[in-house]
Design a protein around this motif. Structure first.
Motif, PDB file in Angstrom:
ATOM      1  N   MET A 101       0.703  -1.247   0.011  1.00  0.00           N
ATOM      2  CA  MET A 101       0.038   0.051  -0.032  1.00  0.00           C
ATOM      3  C   MET A 101       0.787   1.247   0.114  1.00  0.00           C
ATOM      4  N   ARG A 102       0.534   2.125  -0.875  1.00  0.00           N
ATOM      5  CA  ARG A 102       1.257   3.441  -1.068  1.00  0.00           C
ATOM      6  C   ARG A 102       0.418   4.702  -0.526  1.00  0.00           C
ATOM      7  N   LEU A 103       1.106   5.386   0.656  1.00  0.00           N
ATOM      8  CA  LEU A 103       0.675   6.616   1.092  1.00  0.00           C
ATOM      9  C   LEU A 103       0.609   7.548   0.026  1.00  0.00           C
ATOM     10  N   LEU A 104      -0.623   8.060  -0.382  1.00  0.00           N
ATOM     11  CA  LEU A 104      -0.475   8.880  -1.636  1.00  0.00           C
ATOM     12  C   LEU A 104      -0.314  10.465  -0.789  1.00  0.00           C
ATOM     13  N   PRO A 105       0.281  11.397  -1.795  1.00  0.00           N
ATOM     14  CA  PRO A 105       0.442  12.701  -1.295  1.00  0.00           C
ATOM     15  C   PRO A 105      -0.626  13.736  -1.098  1.00  0.00           C
ATOM     16  N   TRP A 106      -1.775  12.888  -0.867  1.00  0.00           N
ATOM     17  CA  TRP A 106      -2.895  14.008  -0.673  1.00  0.00           C
ATOM     18  C   TRP A 106      -3.956  13.345   0.161  1.00  0.00           C
ATOM     19  N   THR A 107      -4.889  14.105   0.834  1.00  0.00           N
ATOM     20  CA  THR A 107      -5.941  13.547   1.804  1.00  0.00           C
ATOM     21  C   THR A 107      -7.147  13.253   1.001  1.00  0.00           C
ATOM     22  N   GLY A 108      -8.125  12.701   1.674  1.00  0.00           N
ATOM     23  CA  GLY A 108      -9.262  12.529   1.070  1.00  0.00           C
ATOM     24  C   GLY A 108     -10.186  14.070   1.598  1.00  0.00           C
ATOM     25  N   ASP A 109     -11.588  14.097   1.121  1.00  0.00           N
ATOM     26  CA  ASP A 109     -12.250  15.346   1.645  1.00  0.00           C
ATOM     27  C   ASP A 109     -12.506  15.446   3.152  1.00  0.00           C
ATOM     28  N   ASP A 110     -12.354  14.071   3.703  1.00  0.00           N
ATOM     29  CA  ASP A 110     -12.857  14.111   5.269  1.00  0.00           C
ATOM     30  C   ASP A 110     -11.308  14.273   5.851  1.00  0.00           C
ATOM     31  N   GLY A 111     -10.240  14.472   5.201  1.00  0.00           N
ATOM     32  CA  GLY A 111      -8.854  14.776   5.750  1.00  0.00           C
ATOM     33  C   GLY A 111      -8.143  13.311   6.191  1.00  0.00           C
ATOM     34  N   LYS A 112      -8.587  12.285   5.792  1.00  0.00           N
ATOM     35  CA  LYS A 112      -8.011  11.157   6.019  1.00  0.00           C
ATOM     36  C   LYS A 112      -6.940  10.911   5.128  1.00  0.00           C
ATOM     37  N   PRO A 113      -5.974   9.873   5.465  1.00  0.00           N
ATOM     38  CA  PRO A 113      -4.913   9.639   4.381  1.00  0.00           C
ATOM     39  C   PRO A 113      -5.565   8.671   3.278  1.00  0.00           C
ATOM     40  N   CYS A 114      -5.067   8.867   1.912  1.00  0.00           N
ATOM     41  CA  CYS A 114      -5.405   8.178   0.759  1.00  0.00           C
ATOM     42  C   CYS A 114      -4.349   7.142   0.532  1.00  0.00           C
ATOM     43  N   TYR A 115      -4.657   5.743   0.087  1.00  0.00           N
ATOM     44  CA  TYR A 115      -3.839   4.850  -0.109  1.00  0.00           C
ATOM     45  C   TYR A 115      -3.869   4.219  -1.527  1.00  0.00           C
ATOM     46  N   LEU A 116      -3.002   3.872  -2.221  1.00  0.00           N
ATOM     47  CA  LEU A 116      -3.149   3.160  -3.421  1.00  0.00           C
ATOM     48  C   LEU A 116      -2.589   1.685  -3.114  1.00  0.00           C
ATOM     49  N   SER A 117      -3.371   0.662  -3.565  1.00  0.00           N
ATOM     50  CA  SER A 117      -3.043  -0.729  -3.728  1.00  0.00           C
ATOM     51  C   SER A 117      -2.630  -1.141  -5.155  1.00  0.00           C
ATOM     52  N   SER A 118      -1.442  -0.983  -5.470  1.00  0.00           N
ATOM     53  CA  SER A 118      -0.955  -1.431  -6.723  1.00  0.00           C
ATOM     54  C   SER A 118       0.541  -2.032  -6.635  1.00  0.00           C
ATOM     55  N   ASP A 119       0.771  -2.912  -7.526  1.00  0.00           N
ATOM     56  CA  ASP A 119       2.048  -3.654  -7.755  1.00  0.00           C
ATOM     57  C   ASP A 119       2.661  -2.859  -8.768  1.00  0.00           C
ATOM     58  N   ASP A 120       2.061  -2.002  -9.410  1.00  0.00           N
ATOM     59  CA  ASP A 120       2.780  -1.283 -10.583  1.00  0.00           C
ATOM     60  C   ASP A 120       3.152   0.069 -10.098  1.00  0.00           C
ATOM     61  N   PRO A 121       4.653   0.410 -10.160  1.00  0.00           N
ATOM     62  CA  PRO A 121       5.026   1.902  -9.783  1.00  0.00           C
ATOM     63  C   PRO A 121       4.813   2.585 -10.943  1.00  0.00           C
ATOM     64  N   HIS A 122       4.638   2.061 -12.125  1.00  0.00           N
ATOM     65  CA  HIS A 122       4.367   2.852 -13.350  1.00  0.00           C
ATOM     66  C   HIS A 122       2.790   3.276 -13.658  1.00  0.00           C
ATOM     67  N   SER A 123       2.015   2.885 -12.732  1.00  0.00           N
ATOM     68  CA  SER A 123       0.572   3.234 -13.279  1.00  0.00           C
ATOM     69  C   SER A 123       0.382   4.483 -13.324  1.00  0.00           C
ATOM     70  N   PRO A 124      -0.667   4.944 -14.027  1.00  0.00           N
ATOM     71  CA  PRO A 124      -1.015   6.289 -14.028  1.00  0.00           C
ATOM     72  C   PRO A 124      -1.009   7.122 -12.586  1.00  0.00           C
ATOM     73  N   LEU A 125      -1.943   6.552 -11.828  1.00  0.00           N
ATOM     74  CA  LEU A 125      -2.041   6.961 -10.307  1.00  0.00           C
ATOM     75  C   LEU A 125      -0.724   7.176  -9.697  1.00  0.00           C
ATOM     76  N   SER A 126       0.294   6.149  -9.840  1.00  0.00           N
ATOM     77  CA  SER A 126       1.476   6.078  -9.355  1.00  0.00           C
ATOM     78  C   SER A 126       2.315   7.315 -10.022  1.00  0.00           C
ATOM     79  N   ARG A 127       2.162   7.473 -11.203  1.00  0.00           N
ATOM     80  CA  ARG A 127       2.975   8.392 -11.853  1.00  0.00           C
ATOM     81  C   ARG A 127       2.779   9.809 -11.411  1.00  0.00           C
ATOM     82  N   LEU A 128       1.132   9.981 -11.235  1.00  0.00           N
ATOM     83  CA  LEU A 128       0.625  11.210 -10.930  1.00  0.00           C
ATOM     84  C   LEU A 128       1.145  11.519  -9.461  1.00  0.00           C
ATOM     85  N   ALA A 129       1.105  10.705  -8.471  1.00  0.00           N
ATOM     86  CA  ALA A 129       1.644  10.726  -7.184  1.00  0.00           C
ATOM     87  C   ALA A 129       3.019  11.009  -6.993  1.00  0.00           C
ATOM     88  N   ASP A 130       3.890  10.529  -7.908  1.00  0.00           N
ATOM     89  CA  ASP A 130       5.326  10.753  -7.950  1.00  0.00           C
ATOM     90  C   ASP A 130       5.317  12.167  -8.387  1.00  0.00           C
TER      91      ASP A 130
END
Length: 93
Positions: free
Chosen positions: A1-30
């Motif tokens: 699970m990757r902690l993303l560099p933003w929070t949800g609307d409720d202020g809680k952390p957002c996580y990404l569950s992916s094995d692909d560090p080159h996925s579109p969401l992973s690249r956006l987070a980078d």
């Protein structure tokens, strides 16, 4: 699970569950992490300038401190996220 560099609307952390560090969401987070780190460097330079100015008023110092605290929060989130992705003793992320 990757902690993303933003929070949800409720202020809680957002996580990404992916094995692909080159996925579109992973690249956006980078990209967002890189932008946050660049911004933090600029905020730090600005805060140092304000603190070095003996004539800076309370308003300027407070603004610099607020921006520095915001940037520190971002940088800490990046550090936690990246640290969690480092291989551990078992070689697992």
């Amino acid at each position: 699970m990757r902690l993303l560099p933003w929070t949800g609307d409720d202020g809680k952390p957002c996580y990404l569950s992916s094995d692909d560090p080159h996925s579109p969401l992973s690249r956006l987070a980078d990209d967002i992490e890189a932008a946050q780190l660049r911004s933090a460097a600029q905020v730090l330079a600005g805060a140092r300038a304000v603190l070095g100015d003996a004539k800076a008023g309370e308003r300027a110092v407070r603004f610099a401190l607020v921006r520095t605290a915001e940037s520190l929060e971002d940088v800490l989130r990046v550090a936690v996220s990246r640290g969690a992705r480092l291989p551990g003793d078992s070689g697992e992320p």
